[in-house]
Design a protein around this motif. Structure first.
Motif: not given
Length: 144
Positions: A31-55
């Motif tokens: 989830y963390y690694r996918r969140g980083l990729l979403w963040q790089r693509k500017g898909e912030y909602l998806k990144a936040i979701s992945d980081f939150t799930t990881s936590i």
């Protein structure tokens, strides 16, 4: 997923990490690694979701705490910023790294700035810079 990411193939990396998550839904690192990729693509909602799930899976996953705090403190889209939450996540990441990792403390400074406490932001940024200039940039205890 990691190999695709290193090759700059973000979409393939996301696809592979999504498959990894399907196979291993409790893999906080995926989830963390996918969140980083979403963040790089500017898909912030998806990144936040992945980081939150990881936590949620691993409340002591410093990297996810730090990245979530970073987005909430510095996101180019102001709609995703939340200084109060950024402070909570950044503080926890600092605690888990015993206040010894400059790049984590740097995020705490950004969180204070977003929360409107510029005095604290300067104080923590100075501490982060002092760690870096003293040759003690610090390393995370676990870097995936």
């Amino acid at each position: 997923g990691n190999s695709w990411a290193k090759l700059g193939e973000q979409d393939n990396a996301i696809d592979d990490l999504t498959q990894a998550i399907r196979l291993e839904p409790d893999d906080s690192e995926a989830y963390y690694r996918r969140g980083l990729l979403w963040q790089r693509k500017g898909e912030y909602l998806k990144a936040i979701s992945d980081f939150t799930t990881s936590i949620k899976i691993n409340p002591q996953f410093v990297e996810s705490l730090n990245q979530l705090a970073w987005i909430q403190a510095t996101c180019p889209d102001a709609g995703f910023r939340n200084g109060k939450e950024a402070l909570q996540y950044a503080t926890k990441a600092c605690e888990l790294t015993e206040w010894k990792v400059g790049k984590i403390i740097n995020v705490l400074a950004a969180a204070y700035a977003e929360a409107g406490d510029l005095q604290k932001a300067v104080e923590w940024q100075t501490k982060a810079m002092n760690l870096a200039s003293g040759g003690r940039k610090g390393r995370l205890p676990h870097t995936p």
